[in-house]
Design an enzyme around this catalytic site. Structure first.
Site, mmCIF file in Angstrom:
data_model
loop_
_atom_site.group_PDB
_atom_site.id
_atom_site.type_symbol
_atom_site.label_atom_id
_atom_site.label_comp_id
_atom_site.label_asym_id
_atom_site.label_seq_id
_atom_site.Cartn_x
_atom_site.Cartn_y
_atom_site.Cartn_z
ATOM 1 N N HIS A 47 5.706 19.997 -37.516
ATOM 2 C CA HIS A 47 4.310 20.024 -37.053
ATOM 3 C C HIS A 47 3.709 18.625 -37.144
ATOM 4 O O HIS A 47 3.121 18.111 -36.176
ATOM 5 C CB HIS A 47 3.529 21.017 -37.916
ATOM 6 C CG HIS A 47 2.045 20.978 -37.735
ATOM 7 N ND1 HIS A 47 1.337 22.039 -37.220
ATOM 8 C CD2 HIS A 47 1.113 20.027 -38.013
ATOM 9 C CE1 HIS A 47 0.060 21.737 -37.174
ATOM 10 N NE2 HIS A 47 -0.104 20.522 -37.662
ATOM 11 N N GLU A 48 3.857 18.007 -38.312
ATOM 12 C CA GLU A 48 3.322 16.663 -38.501
ATOM 13 C C GLU A 48 4.070 15.648 -37.650
ATOM 14 O O GLU A 48 3.488 14.663 -37.171
ATOM 15 C CB GLU A 48 3.386 16.273 -39.983
ATOM 16 C CG GLU A 48 2.572 17.168 -40.905
ATOM 17 C CD GLU A 48 1.089 17.170 -40.568
ATOM 18 O OE1 GLU A 48 0.601 16.146 -40.046
ATOM 19 O OE2 GLU A 48 0.418 18.188 -40.805
ATOM 20 N N HIS A 65 2.501 15.433 -34.283
ATOM 21 C CA HIS A 65 1.338 14.545 -34.266
ATOM 22 C C HIS A 65 1.770 13.079 -34.195
ATOM 23 O O HIS A 65 1.213 12.285 -33.429
ATOM 24 C CB HIS A 65 0.490 14.745 -35.532
ATOM 25 C CG HIS A 65 -0.199 16.065 -35.615
ATOM 26 N ND1 HIS A 65 -0.854 16.636 -34.554
ATOM 27 C CD2 HIS A 65 -0.367 16.930 -36.662
ATOM 28 C CE1 HIS A 65 -1.393 17.793 -34.924
ATOM 29 N NE2 HIS A 65 -1.105 17.987 -36.200
ATOM 30 N N ASP A 101 20.163 67.791 -24.870
ATOM 31 C CA ASP A 101 21.264 67.451 -23.960
ATOM 32 C C ASP A 101 21.075 68.113 -22.596
ATOM 33 O O ASP A 101 22.045 68.586 -21.976
ATOM 34 C CB ASP A 101 22.615 67.852 -24.562
ATOM 35 C CG ASP A 101 22.900 67.123 -25.870
ATOM 36 O OD1 ASP A 101 22.477 65.947 -25.996
ATOM 37 O OD2 ASP A 101 23.532 67.718 -26.763
#
Length: 419
Positions: free
Chosen positions: A21-22, A25, A217
């Site tokens: 995630h970082e 950035h 069935d």
């Protein structure tokens, strides 16, 4: 041992996803020319670090996330050297800032998509066409699951249902020879075309011998079910008043596969559909968070934990450990994918200090400037973040209290998927 290995593995996957995630950035920020001075995995004391170019990279002791420092994120930041003023983040066009700020959430969504794509080809994806709520199941064909035992009292909370113990009795449907997978077509003189009509017809009957017409069935047959009386709440209101109604000991089931495996090409749209399903449910879960707080608190003070309450990373890691211990890796990966979707969406909420709050302010500034220009008024300039600090602190305080509550509940009274 497998439990702790699974829990540690899940915690590690979350740490990696937050680090990525970082990284999202950092990569987008550098790509646009912003100055990134630090990229660290973890918090607290530094274990090691090194510098490459203008960025310091490192690992810290507490593996609970990470951070990426881009200079001049707001006009009030005092970390911008005179020679770097033109590289301050707040000076860049709003669309570039939006890309950089949203890159973290986009990374989580990409991880979820890739994880779902791999899962679709290997262990398969859950069949999201199968109804998950009682209301949705009511319109489905009246195919039944036949239990072995049924509790007739709602106050009976014994861990196992054993006929003859407490309020437990043998399920009337089983005693009558009905089997899981049978399709009920009539109860008494009432025709049945879906599961909702089946449950209504059973509850409308008096206790005692009742003819059931069913299809097995492709062959129609009839049996007599000796309905018994039990305490139940209204079908559409689990918290409603308790009354005595007739029951047969059946629940809804389906012949649709619970898990579907795809080839590499078919896994692409399937993973997209599955992630969109998770997005919809994550948004619904976020909307329900306030109403779930009392249940979380009650689980700490001794009540049974509601499985629909929020969990922390601690709780998710426990579930991941259970999944590995029980030999069901699909649960491990499904929780990992779901958590990435949730984190990605949460970070886009228009609240400071999360990324979505900064995105909202950037677009507010841009729209406000255009409106002022349209009406030939002076540009009001940038938002003063200092004036927003009380709101930011309130969000941090509420978020911290909520995190503490979920972590405490996950330690004292965790959600367990496997009994």
């Amino acid at each position: 041992m497998l439990f702790w290995l699974g829990a540690a593995a899940f915690a590690l996957t979350i740490l990696i996803s937050v680090s990525l995630h970082e990284l999202g950035h950092m990569i987008t920020g550098k790509r646009f020319g912003m100055k990134v001075t630090k990229y660290y995995v973890g918090f607290g004391p530094t274990i090691f670090s090194f510098k490459r170019g203008e960025t310091e990279y490192g690992l810290k002791a507490i593996p609970l996330g990470g951070f990426c420092k881009i200079v001049g994120m707001t006009p009030q930041d005092d970390d911008v050297a005179p020679e770097d003023q033109h590289r301050a983040m707040w000076r860049f066009p709003v669309w570039k800032r939006t890309v950089v700020l949203a890159a973290g959430s986009i990374t989580h969504f990409m991880l979820a998509l890739v994880g779902a794509w791999v899962m679709a080809m290997t262990i398969g994806l859950p069949n999201t066409d199968i109804p998950q709520t009682v209301e949705a199941q009511r319109s489905e064909p009246a195919m039944i699951y036949v239990g072995d035992c049924i509790r007739t009292s709602l106050t009976d909370t014994s861990p196992e249902c054993v006929p003859g113990t407490g309020s437990a009795k043998e399920a009337p449907a089983k005693a009558a020879g009905l089997q899981t997978g049978d399709l009920i077509t009539k109860v008494g003189a009432t025709p049945v075309t879906n599961y909702g009509q089946l449950t209504d017809a059973i509850r409308a009957q008096p206790a005692g011998p009742t003819p059931f017409e069913y299809q097995r069935d492709g062959v129609l047959a009839t049996t007599t079910v000796d309905l018994i009386t039990a305490e139940r709440t209204p079908l559409n209101d689990p918290e409603g008043p308790v009354s005595q109604v007739a029951v047969a000991g059946v629940s809804w089931t389906t012949d649709q596969p619970a898990v579907i495996t795809y080839n590499a090409l078919g896994a692409i749209p399937a993973s997209g559909d599955f992630n969109w399903y998770l997005v919809e449910n994550s948004l619904k879960a976020m909307a329900r968070i306030p109403e779930k707080i009392p249940a979380l608190w009650n689980s700490i003070t001794g009540e049974e934990r509601d499985p629909d309450t929020p969990i922390s990373v601690v709780g998710a890691s426990r579930i991941g450990g259970e999944a590995i211990e029980k030999g069901v890796p699909e649960v491990f990966w499904q929780v990992f994918i779901s958590l990435n979707v949730f984190i990605g969406l949460f970070n886009l909420l228009p609240l400071l200090p999360v990324d979505g709050g900064h995105i909202a302010i950037a677009w507010f500034e841009a729209i406000r400037s255009r409106l002022y220009k349209l009406f030939r008024r002076p540009d009001p300039g940038r938002v003063d973040y200092y004036k927003l600090m009380p709101v930011t602190y309130a969000v941090i305080l509420i978020g911290g209290a909520f995190t503490l509550l979920t972590v405490t509940a996950d330690i004292i009274n965790p959600i367990t998927l496997f009994k």
